[in-house]
Design an enzyme around this catalytic site. Structure first.
Site, PDB file in Angstrom:
ATOM      1  N   SER A  71      15.374  19.082  29.543  1.00 43.06           N
ATOM      2  CA  SER A  71      15.902  19.238  30.631  1.00 43.06           C
ATOM      3  C   SER A  71      16.426  20.944  30.359  1.00 43.06           C
ATOM      4  CB  SER A  71      17.291  18.581  31.018  1.00 43.06           C
ATOM      5  OG  SER A  71      18.435  18.784  30.272  1.00 43.06           O
ATOM      6  N   LEU A 129      27.798  12.628  44.112  1.00 45.01           N
ATOM      7  CA  LEU A 129      26.703  13.062  44.769  1.00 45.01           C
ATOM      8  C   LEU A 129      25.331  12.558  44.395  1.00 45.01           C
ATOM      9  CD1 LEU A 129      27.977  16.966  44.874  1.00 45.01           C
ATOM     10  CD2 LEU A 129      28.500  14.875  46.264  1.00 45.01           C
ATOM     11  N   GLU A 164      17.878   1.515  38.206  1.00 44.29           N
ATOM     12  CA  GLU A 164      19.280   1.484  38.135  1.00 44.29           C
ATOM     13  C   GLU A 164      19.622   0.042  37.867  1.00 44.29           C
ATOM     14  OE1 GLU A 164      22.051   3.614  38.798  1.00 44.29           O
ATOM     15  OE2 GLU A 164      20.678   5.265  38.720  1.00 44.29           O
ATOM     16  N   ASP A 176      21.719   5.606  48.394  1.00 47.48           N
ATOM     17  CA  ASP A 176      21.463   6.800  47.605  1.00 47.48           C
ATOM     18  C   ASP A 176      19.920   7.360  47.454  1.00 47.48           C
ATOM     19  OD1 ASP A 176      24.238   6.662  47.124  1.00 47.48           O
ATOM     20  OD2 ASP A 176      24.082   6.445  45.019  1.00 47.48           O
TER      21      ASP A 176
END
Length: 386
Positions: A71, A129, A164, A176
């Site tokens: 990342s 978020l 998840e 989500d």
């Protein structure tokens, strides 16, 4: 936060790291839940929208089973794994989300090869978020195309939910990823979590002279911790005692009887879900008929319910909501799973700066870390960029 990389920049960075160009670049947005909290796993109604902050992944399929991931943020170096032997116990940090997606697709019988992946994201982490789902939805969008899996949006939603639940270990619902995968710009996603049916509801705050502010309290939260799971267990207990498949099947008119059947804490949890489902339906009707300016009282009522009945707020969230309302917001509530994260404040455009200043001052006076405050608009869902 540093400036997010565009598709060309991310592809160039990928080539510098991995020595070859990626097969493509995909992105998926985070989300704000306008209203409808902890109703999704109760087969109820939610009203999120995708935001204009995204996770972007550059991906290249490898000829072997090696997985290499990096990342652009944090200090975690190159992570390696083997697609043939994914280990839930050893997955760490952000890499558990793409690994979980690969694992979930394998559980569906798909042959997922090795890959190189570079992630860049400007969705705030731990802010409620859905930064994790943004990563998952970007990855599954890439793999769906690169492996010709031909999964529809509903199948990708269920696959990321399995990632998840069973790989990451977070007992989340489908809200989500549904917002991230199925949204369109300028609309909220009215989702029935029982059958996955979606209706896009116009949410044009700009035209109504309004701004939706996100107030990131900087209090980090995790859906994999015990608080979220405990709330879900309470809901399941309530449904069992009341003899229904899910709390979706309990109406406002049933609450009086429920109060005599449930212990006080379980009843409060049930009451939140039942009244929150009703608030979602009211919000959709008002957005269809009167516009965004009419939903402020529903946002306020939702926060009170989460604070008092579901008990998932915290001092920082309560202060953010109170300060925003006092300074001129027409409605405010915490958003996301709770125990930290963010609040939202629907605010007249002319009052936005006053609300920002008031919240920042209130946090400083309380000795809290300075909040992050920014506006969001309903954005498009997951897609290929390059």
């Amino acid at each position: 936060m540093t400036r997010p990389l565009d598709a060309k920049e991310l592809a160039a960075r990928f080539e510098g790291v991995f020595g070859a160009a990626p097969d493509g670049v995909w992105q998926a947005p985070g989300r704000v839940n306008l209203i409808g909290e902890h109703t999704d796993y109760n087969e109820g109604f939610v009203l999120p929208f995708a935001i204009d902050r995204t996770a972007r992944v550059a991906v290249r399929v490898r000829p072997d089973s090696a997985i290499r991931m990096l990342s652009t943020f944090g200090n975690q170096g190159l992570t390696t794994a083997d697609a043939r032997s994914l280990d839930r116990a050893t997955a760490r940090g952000w890499t558990k989300y793409p690994l979980g997606v690969i694992w979930a697709l394998q559980q569906r019988g798909l042959n997922i090869p090795g890959l190189d992946l570079l992630l860049d994201s400007d969705v705030p982490r731990g802010a409620g978020l859905s930064s994790s789902h943004a990563i998952e939805c970007a990855v599954i969008s890439a793999l769906n195309e690169l492996t010709a899996a031909s999964l529809g949006a509903e199948d990708m939603v269920l696959a990321t939910q399995r990632a998840e639940n069973d790989f990451v270990g977070a007992p989340t619902g489908i809200m989500d990823q549904s917002a991230s995968l199925r949204a369109t710009a300028g609309h909220a996603v009215f989702l029935d979590c029982r059958d996955q049916s979606v209706r896009l509801v116009p949410f044009d705050a700009d035209s109504a002279g309004l701004v939706l502010l996100v107030i990131d309290t900087r209090v980090s939260h995790s859906h994999a911790d015990g608080g979220y799971a405990a709330r879900r267990e309470s809901c399941e207990l309530g449904a069992e005692v009341l003899g229904v498949r899910a709390l979706r099947d309990v109406g406002l008119e049933d609450l009086e009887e429920a109060s005599g059947l449930l212990d006080a804490e379980t009843f409060r949890r049930v009451r939140h879900v039942v009244t929150e489902n009703d608030r979602v339906l009211q919000a959709v009707e008002l957005l269809d008929t009167a516009g965004p300016g009419a939903i402020g009282p529903l946002l306020d009522a939702s926060h009170a319910s989460m604070r008092d009945d579901f008990e998932i707020s915290c001092a920082e969230l309560d202060l953010a909501v109170e300060a925003a309302r006092t300074a001129g917001a027409i409605g405010a509530r915490m958003t996301g799973g709770g125990f930290g994260g963010s609040a939202i404040a629907l605010t007249p455009a002319g009052s936005a700066q006053r609300v920002r200043t008031a919240v920042e001052r209130a946090f400083a006076e309380a000795g809290y870390a300075a909040p992050g405050i920014f506006s969001v608009r309903p954005a498009a869902g997951a897609r290929r960029l390059a």
